[in-house]
Design a protein around this motif. Sequence first.
Motif, PDB file in Angstrom:
ATOM      1  N   UNK A 110       0.794  -1.117   0.032  1.00  0.00           N
ATOM      2  CA  UNK A 110      -0.032   0.090  -0.089  1.00  0.00           C
ATOM      3  C   UNK A 110       0.793   1.297  -0.007  1.00  0.00           C
ATOM      4  N   UNK A 111       1.787   1.222  -0.971  1.00  0.00           N
ATOM      5  CA  UNK A 111       2.603   2.574  -1.094  1.00  0.00           C
ATOM      6  C   UNK A 111       2.929   2.880  -2.565  1.00  0.00           C
ATOM      7  N   UNK A 112       2.978   3.996  -2.947  1.00  0.00           N
ATOM      8  CA  UNK A 112       3.590   4.729  -4.073  1.00  0.00           C
ATOM      9  C   UNK A 112       4.279   5.603  -3.992  1.00  0.00           C
ATOM     10  N   UNK A 113       5.090   5.858  -4.994  1.00  0.00           N
ATOM     11  CA  UNK A 113       6.484   6.610  -4.986  1.00  0.00           C
ATOM     12  C   UNK A 113       6.482   7.803  -6.028  1.00  0.00           C
ATOM     13  N   UNK A 114       6.483   9.136  -5.906  1.00  0.00           N
ATOM     14  CA  UNK A 114       6.273  10.162  -6.669  1.00  0.00           C
ATOM     15  C   UNK A 114       8.072  10.448  -7.244  1.00  0.00           C
ATOM     16  N   UNK A 115       8.239  10.288  -8.608  1.00  0.00           N
ATOM     17  CA  UNK A 115       9.395  10.697  -9.162  1.00  0.00           C
ATOM     18  C   UNK A 115       9.343  11.537 -10.227  1.00  0.00           C
ATOM     19  N   UNK A 116       9.921  12.715 -10.244  1.00  0.00           N
ATOM     20  CA  UNK A 116       9.963  13.959 -11.191  1.00  0.00           C
ATOM     21  C   UNK A 116      10.374  13.516 -12.427  1.00  0.00           C
ATOM     22  N   UNK A 117      11.519  12.434 -12.379  1.00  0.00           N
ATOM     23  CA  UNK A 117      12.238  12.069 -13.522  1.00  0.00           C
ATOM     24  C   UNK A 117      11.776  10.948 -14.140  1.00  0.00           C
ATOM     25  N   UNK A 118      12.300  10.359 -15.027  1.00  0.00           N
ATOM     26  CA  UNK A 118      11.955   9.010 -15.789  1.00  0.00           C
ATOM     27  C   UNK A 118      12.652   7.939 -15.145  1.00  0.00           C
ATOM     28  N   UNK A 119      13.623   8.063 -14.299  1.00  0.00           N
ATOM     29  CA  UNK A 119      14.033   6.890 -13.719  1.00  0.00           C
ATOM     30  C   UNK A 119      14.517   7.177 -12.295  1.00  0.00           C
ATOM     31  N   UNK A 120      14.916   6.091 -11.588  1.00  0.00           N
ATOM     32  CA  UNK A 120      15.219   6.166  -9.947  1.00  0.00           C
ATOM     33  C   UNK A 120      16.538   6.715 -10.248  1.00  0.00           C
ATOM     34  N   UNK A 121      17.053   6.996  -8.750  1.00  0.00           N
ATOM     35  CA  UNK A 121      18.387   7.165  -8.665  1.00  0.00           C
ATOM     36  C   UNK A 121      18.657   8.601  -8.080  1.00  0.00           C
TER      37      UNK A 121
END
Length: 495
Positions: free
Chosen positions: A31-42
Amino acid sequence: MTVHRTGVLIVGTGFSGLGMAIELRKRGREDFLVLEKADEVGGTWRENTYPGCACDVPSHLYSLSGEPNPYWSKMWSGQPEIFAYLRSLSDKYDVRRSVRFGSTCSGGYWDERQARWHVSTTEGDEYIAQFLVSGVGALHIPNIPTLPGIENFTGKAFHSARWDHEVDLTGKRVAVIGTGASAVQFVPEIAGRVAQLQLYQRTPAWVLPRRNFSVPPVVQRVFARVPLLRRAFRNSVYWSAEALAIGLNGHSSLLRPVEFAGRRFIRREISDPTLREKLTPSYRIGCKRILGSNTYYKALNSTRAEVITGGIAEVRERSIVDRDGTEREVDVIVYATGFHVTDGFDGMNVAGVGGRKLVQHWQKNGIATHLGITAAGYPNAFFLLGPNTGLGHNSVVFMIEQQIKYVLRAVQLVEQSDADAIAVREQVQDRFDTEIQRKLRNGVWSTGGCTSWYLDSTGVNRTVWPGFTWQYWLRTRTIDPAEYELLQAKENVNV
């Protein structure tokens, strides 16, 4: 607007965000989501791709303790290897399926009636979550100085954290503005191919000799087959780094031998007395971050390099004029001016209890939290690598891991208490902040005679943890329910 509901909303996919997501998944939570501004992790290791980009903490320590990598190729790994490590963790735990890429957090608010966070993105989506975890870190918004006349410059200009790989520096006249950690790494990489290197320095850094030796494949295989040996090596690196905290925290006289080694290194590497004087710091070592390089001074000890210390008066179409009136022609400007650190949380400008905006509140009263993790007036909100948890001597990944465990204990306390939210008491936060600032007054960051990015606009250190990291571990290994209020939602809500 599309509305998404989840239990835990994480912002960012650097060490903090990925580490939080991985620990949730290890515990069987989906039950979690992650917001990322870019198109890849890191995170910062995705963003920074400048030549020579590397970590200044030994690789075996600059990694998650529960996710060791026995195959680090060097003592201090470069950006490509660290980036690959983070991507491999994302693959191993299938984190990407829970990441919403291309999603930039633009703010949000705490719904007191439903005890839920409402977070919006610049792309027009809304996320409703019981718990909000900030993993944005401090080194993600480039600090680009406002130079008089820069709008007239017709050459290329970019920040080291946004390196323009389309620009070929070969045979170019390159002006580097700033002499921090990134400059110490990329200057030696470009010095041999530019026609002229102009280094605009405000304050010299303490740079100690460091030979980045390779780890032989046989040693890598031994680390893979004998985990106990790998852990022993990691522990030895950890405790060696911890020893430096004694000098940084109130016993700066113990750092004099290190300063002596730094001065001797400058004398050995720099032949010109005038240049040597420019590159020798006048402040106590540790007041700014201590850097390491075997090639930085060699790059500056060249007829093609010039160190300018008088400041910049004006930028013209193809030149820079210093405050002495000297004009130097320039083809490319590279900013090595660091990041917005104490205001790096601006993207997390959420409104807490009573509609109090986090950023405006911190701007007015100073950034203050409890343990660098929770903030009074912002229930169920947690900061990873938050205020006063940065380090000048050891690995911040160690700090991040302790914070993740603390957040999980807080979530568990809420759920086991049949509550909906947890909020740190204001007097607890005030007591912690007072304690931290009292300790920082004795540290080299306050007494060493320098101004650094550790300080906010009022000169208060809102960045560094004043002490040993094992002391932070002791403070965060349990959560004291008496320091918090457990809250109930005023109306039923389903997530």
